[in-house]
Structure formats: C-alpha cells, structure tokens
Design a protein around this motif. Structure first.
Motif, PDB file in Angstrom:
ATOM      1  N   GLY A 191       0.820  -1.215   0.000  1.00 33.92           N
ATOM      2  CA  GLY A 191       0.000   0.000   0.000  1.00 33.92           C
ATOM      3  C   GLY A 191       0.849   1.258   0.000  1.00 33.92           C
ATOM      4  O   GLY A 191       0.611   2.189  -0.785  1.00 33.92           O
ATOM      5  N   ILE A 192       1.872   1.284   0.880  1.00 35.18           N
ATOM      6  CA  ILE A 192       2.764   2.445   0.957  1.00 35.18           C
ATOM      7  C   ILE A 192       3.561   2.578  -0.334  1.00 35.18           C
ATOM      8  O   ILE A 192       3.758   3.688  -0.856  1.00 35.18           O
ATOM      9  CB  ILE A 192       3.725   2.310   2.169  1.00 35.18           C
ATOM     10  N   LYS A 193       4.024   1.440  -0.867  1.00 33.60           N
ATOM     11  CA  LYS A 193       4.835   1.465  -2.093  1.00 33.60           C
ATOM     12  C   LYS A 193       4.052   2.041  -3.271  1.00 33.60           C
ATOM     13  O   LYS A 193       4.482   3.016  -3.900  1.00 33.60           O
ATOM     14  CB  LYS A 193       5.320   0.045  -2.411  1.00 33.60           C
ATOM     15  N   PHE A 227      10.211   6.978  -9.255  1.00 34.22           N
ATOM     16  CA  PHE A 227       9.092   6.971  -8.307  1.00 34.22           C
ATOM     17  C   PHE A 227       8.989   5.618  -7.605  1.00 34.22           C
ATOM     18  O   PHE A 227       8.699   5.542  -6.412  1.00 34.22           O
ATOM     19  CB  PHE A 227       7.779   7.283  -9.025  1.00 34.22           C
ATOM     20  N   GLY A 228       9.231   4.554  -8.352  1.00 29.58           N
ATOM     21  CA  GLY A 228       9.180   3.211  -7.772  1.00 29.58           C
ATOM     22  C   GLY A 228      10.262   3.019  -6.721  1.00 29.58           C
ATOM     23  O   GLY A 228      10.013   2.430  -5.661  1.00 29.58           O
ATOM     24  N   ALA A 292      15.966   0.625  -2.942  1.00 28.13           N
ATOM     25  CA  ALA A 292      15.923   1.659  -3.988  1.00 28.13           C
ATOM     26  C   ALA A 292      16.104   1.052  -5.385  1.00 28.13           C
ATOM     27  O   ALA A 292      15.236   1.195  -6.247  1.00 28.13           O
ATOM     28  CB  ALA A 292      16.956   2.739  -3.714  1.00 28.13           C
ATOM     29  N   PRO A 293      17.229   0.331  -5.643  1.00 27.84           N
ATOM     30  CA  PRO A 293      17.375  -0.257  -6.982  1.00 27.84           C
ATOM     31  C   PRO A 293      16.385  -1.388  -7.241  1.00 27.84           C
ATOM     32  O   PRO A 293      15.913  -1.549  -8.371  1.00 27.84           O
ATOM     33  CB  PRO A 293      18.819  -0.778  -6.981  1.00 27.84           C
ATOM     34  N   ASN A 294      16.065  -2.181  -6.210  1.00 31.63           N
ATOM     35  CA  ASN A 294      15.160  -3.314  -6.391  1.00 31.63           C
ATOM     36  C   ASN A 294      13.779  -2.864  -6.865  1.00 31.63           C
ATOM     37  O   ASN A 294      13.253  -3.345  -7.867  1.00 31.63           O
ATOM     38  CB  ASN A 294      15.032  -4.083  -5.068  1.00 31.63           C
TER      39      ASN A 294
END
Length: 313
Positions: A191-193, A227-228, A292-294
């Motif tokens: 949800g947060i992601k 953004f991801g 971050a990269p994942n």
C-alpha cells in the motif's frame, strides 16, 4: 452483441495475462540483480551468521564467500524466483485491476488521478492476495537465505528439499510459519509502495504531449523507475520491524535454530526483552540500499515490458 461481449472478455483475459507475465518478469529481473544485498539483510535480521552481535556488510560478505563460495551470495535466489514470478505477477496485475474497480466504484474519470487512499488500498489488497498464493515458497527462501551454512550445521539443500523436510519434520502447517505478520505486513508495505508512487505522480505530473497521430504520449519509463525506487524505500523503512519478526518466525524450529516462539506477539516481546528495540532494525541500512534499486527496477521493467508487449495485443 454476444460476439462483441465474447471478444471483449477474451481481450481482457489476454491483457490480464500480459500484465501478469510482465509483472513476473520485472520481479525476477529486480530480485536477481539485488539478491546479494537481500542475503546480507536476511542474515542481519536472523542473526544466523555464526557470530554474536551485528555484522558489517564486508564481514558478512567474507563469511559467505569463505563458507559457501561466490554462489552463496545468490543462495535462495532459485526459491525467490519461483516465488517472485507468481507473486509479482499477481501484485502488479491485481493492483491494476483493483485500481480499475475502485475507479469505477468511486466514479473517478479516466483522465483524473485516483485518490491517494485508493492507491494505498489497491496496492495493499494486491500485496495480500499475492502473499496468500505464494507463502510456502517465501518460507523456503527465508530458511535458505536466512542461515549461513557453517561446518557442522545441518542445512537445507534447495527449494524442494526445504519444503519436503519442513513438512516432514514439523508438519504441513509449518509451511505457513510467520504467515500472519507476512499477510498483515503486505497491506501496508504494498500500500505504501504503490501509494507513494501515486502521490509522486500527482506531485510531479508529466507534460501532456501528443505524437504525430494525435495520440497522448506516455511518460518516460525513467520517471516510473525513480518513483518506484522512492516508494520501495519508504515502504521498506516503515515496515522493517514487522519483516524482522516474520523472518524469525520462519526460522524457528528449522535445522540448527533453537529459538522458539508461540506466536507473533510472543516473538516481539521476547526479542525486545533480550535485545531491545534496536534488534528489530538489524540490517535496515542494507535494506534501504537494496530497496531503492530493487523497486526501481521492478517498476521500470514492468512499465517497459508492458509497453513493448502492447503492440502484440
């Protein structure tokens, strides 16, 4: 009318399948690229690295290379990929479907951004759906990656062996150890992601430009990638203590692990009493570096694969 309805249903089914395949492939690419960092994080969380206290990334790296070789950095990646493909396929495709349902239910126009709380709800429901479907594989991955193979310690040999041995030695229900915090954590995490991505897309809207044929051009994949990454870091940081608890519950009763908890809250209380609040955050720094990269690669790959496959629809 019947033919039109049938054609529309077939198209929707094909589109859903396409999104699931894109989501699954995106997850596999991201997980394989960042698995060494995931291994460091899980060993920090479980403490099953053969030493007392916290260990640095360099120390964990040396221990893995010395005991398992270079491939030890990707220990559990096979189980992870088997889990990730269906999990991410369900997460991304269900998130799209839940967003569509919520958009219709709230009468939100297609050209208007979905409300932040609805983005959170769609992502959360998608995460919970994926968790229930793929949990035994997550447990197998946790037991392989969360324990260092030290001399004299009994260890698991691969995904199938982990599942079979766990079921034989601890019972079939043992395959769902730690499922409660995992399901409960999936709602806020996903949800947060997805919610953060939605907020950022509203904060930084892309310019509405049109191509030569008058079609609205889609925003850059790099935009979704950034953004991801931000969404993954935010979600990982907030839900990290819950993730530590679920990893500890997954390992209890496994080969070479003496810890025993009666449930989620018993684990929280005992760990807090023995080690204090900071124990829930072991490996959080590695996790931020990993997330971050994942997550960026997940969102970026999904968007890119989705666009590349649109021409075949």
């Amino acid at each position: 009318m019947g033919e039109g309805s049938s054609s529309s249903t077939a198209h929707d089914a094909a589109d859903m399948t396409r999104r699931m395949v894109c989501g699954g492939l995106a997850g596999m690419i991201a997980k394989t690229a960042t698995n060494p960092l995931e291994r460091f994080k899980m060993l920090s969380q479980t403490g099953e690295h053969g030493s007392k206290g916290k260990q640095s990334i360099l120390s964990l790296y040396r221990k893995i290379i010395a005991n398992e070789g270079i491939l030890g950095l990707w220990a559990g990646n096979g189980a992870n990929l088997l889990r990730v493909f269906p999990a991410k396929a369900v997460v991304f495709s269900c998130n799209d479907q839940y967003r569509t349902v919520l958009r219709r239910a709230t009468l939100t126009p297609q050209d208007q951004a979905l409300a932040d709380h609805l983005n959170f709800l769609a992502g959360g429901m998608a995460g919970m759906t994926a968790t229930v479907v793929t949990y035994p594989l997550d447990l197998a991955r946790g037991r392989i990656s969360g324990k260092l193979k030290l001399e004299g310690n009994r260890h698991y040999n691969g995904i199938l062996n982990t599942v079979v041995v766990t079921a034989r030695e601890e019972g079939i229900l043992a395959l769902y150890k730690g499922v409660k915090p995992t399901v409960l954590g999936a709602m806020p995490y996903e949800g947060i992601k997805f919610g953060t991505v939605g907020v950022l897309e509203k904060m930084f809207p892309h310019d509405r430009t049109y191509d030569a044929d008058g079609n609205l051009e889609k925003p850059s994949v790099w935009r979704k990638l950034c953004f991801g990454g931000a969404g993954g870091v935010m979600a990982g940081l907030i839900t990290y203590p819950n993730d530590t608890v679920r990893r500890m519950l997954q390992l209890q009763g496994s080969r070479g692990t003496d810890s025993c908890y009666t449930g989620y809250f018993d684990c929280v209380v005992k760990v807090y009493q023995r080690h204090g609040l900071q124990r829930f955050y072991h490996g959080v720094g590695i996790n931020i570096i990993r997330m971050a990269p994942n997550t960026a690669v997940q969102f970026g790959s999904y968007e890119l694969l989705k666009r590349l496959s649109e021409q075949y629809m």
